[in-house]
Design an enzyme around this catalytic site. Sequence first.
Site, PDB file in Angstrom:
ATOM      1  N   LYS A   1       0.586  -1.264  -0.013  1.00 49.99           N
ATOM      2  CA  LYS A   1      -0.232   0.334  -0.291  1.00 49.99           C
ATOM      3  C   LYS A   1       1.001   1.300  -0.138  1.00 49.99           C
ATOM      4  O   LYS A   1       0.934   2.212  -1.078  1.00 49.99           O
ATOM      5  CB  LYS A   1      -1.179   0.002   1.414  1.00 49.99           C
ATOM      6  CG  LYS A   1      -2.160  -0.915   1.112  1.00 49.99           C
ATOM      7  CD  LYS A   1      -2.810  -1.257   2.278  1.00 49.99           C
ATOM      8  CE  LYS A   1      -4.194  -1.892   2.780  1.00 49.99           C
ATOM      9  NZ  LYS A   1      -4.741  -2.540   3.622  1.00 49.99           N
TER      10      LYS A   1
ATOM     11  N   GLN B   1      -4.588  -0.945   9.360  1.00 49.21           N
ATOM     12  CA  GLN B   1      -4.971  -2.782   8.599  1.00 49.21           C
ATOM     13  C   GLN B   1      -5.509  -3.375   9.496  1.00 49.21           C
ATOM     14  O   GLN B   1      -5.365  -3.544  11.199  1.00 49.21           O
ATOM     15  CB  GLN B   1      -3.112  -2.798   8.591  1.00 49.21           C
ATOM     16  CG  GLN B   1      -2.909  -4.269   8.095  1.00 49.21           C
ATOM     17  CD  GLN B   1      -3.806  -4.399   6.622  1.00 49.21           C
ATOM     18  OE1 GLN B   1      -3.582  -3.470   5.632  1.00 49.21           O
ATOM     19  NE2 GLN B   1      -4.168  -5.276   6.013  1.00 49.21           N
TER      20      GLN B   1
ATOM     21  N   ASP C   1     -11.196   3.502   3.999  1.00 49.20           N
ATOM     22  CA  ASP C   1     -11.826   2.106   3.974  1.00 49.20           C
ATOM     23  C   ASP C   1     -12.430   2.314   4.150  1.00 49.20           C
ATOM     24  O   ASP C   1     -13.555   1.352   3.425  1.00 49.20           O
ATOM     25  CB  ASP C   1     -11.394   1.307   5.274  1.00 49.20           C
ATOM     26  CG  ASP C   1      -9.882   0.113   4.655  1.00 49.20           C
ATOM     27  OD1 ASP C   1     -10.063  -0.088   3.714  1.00 49.20           O
ATOM     28  OD2 ASP C   1      -9.252   0.145   5.749  1.00 49.20           O
TER      29      ASP C   1
END
Length: 297
Positions: free
Chosen positions: A59, A103, A126
């Site tokens: 990422k 994460q 997200d």
Amino acid sequence: MTATTPMTATPIDGKAFAAHLRARIATEVAAMKARGITPGLAVVLVGEDPASQVYVRSKGRMTREVGMNSWEHRLPTDAPQADLLALIDRLNADPSVNGILVQLPLPRHMDESAVINAIDPAKDVDGFHILNVGRLATGQKAMVPCTPLGCLMLLRDRLGDLGGKNALVIGRSNIVGKPMAQLLLRDSATVTVAHSRTTNLPELCRQADIVVAAVGRAQFVKGDWIKPGATVIDVGINRTDGGLVGDVDFDSAAHVAGAITPVPGGVGPMTIACLLANTLTATARANGLPDPEGLTP
Ligand code: NAP
């Protein structure tokens, strides 16, 4: 069906689509930089999970490749939740940070919902914050979870208008199945959501013009469940002795479907590209600019 039966499905090249999307994002980032705005994404990793470390590294690399600022914050596995919440507070308050991604999964002693809901919803790239979930469900401007957003882009590219199509989503997780169903509904598909208690899955599948499989079981969806000509999106990532495979039995399904995503090279690359798309969208919104075209539902 024999090994010599020709494959009928067009493979949906998510890798190429994602590369094209990242190139477009890079162009938009350059235009923003020319106006003195540099989009920035902060990724937070708690613990040492090897798979998470790989995801976080890639990422970061892709964020930098499109010209955005990238920050990686690491906390030890046994960090108190209060430390993570304090870090999120700092990132929420930092105007150079446009996107925050924590994460998952988090270590067991942490409350995942409390942590996600501590992120400023405007920076929740997200799309897991309860406000964004509610906004998506009620048709309002939201940050949309990356994997379903990527699936939607592939479906629209392949099929154009999804209105009136019969869509079957297999799986009802908060990160894939449920938001995927919401997005398809928003595009006026007729949506069925299947899960582990569904009793007539092969039958449901045979009626579907669109199948999105997000089950987490290797090669679970069989070719003889697929309606001829259907579009099949395989979200699954399963590590087997034979390598990485999806939730769809590709070899049998590719003889019946009209189009199908391979694993790897289908949905996977779209997820990170959509994370960058969401970071760009969050940056535009934070600066009072219109949403970049085609990157939001
Ligand atoms: P998850 O949270 O484990 O959810 C799996 C879903 O499948 C659940 O809703 C479950 O039903 C359903 N299910 C399980 N067995 C079933 C059965 N026999 N028949 C019908 N439904 C069944 O998984 P997830 O996070 O959504 O991920 C799904 C897959 O996508 C995994 O392979 C994951 O690695 C992959 N994934 C890929 C990406 C990507 O970027 N490509 C991103 C995220 C996830 P219940 O709710 O009833 O238990």
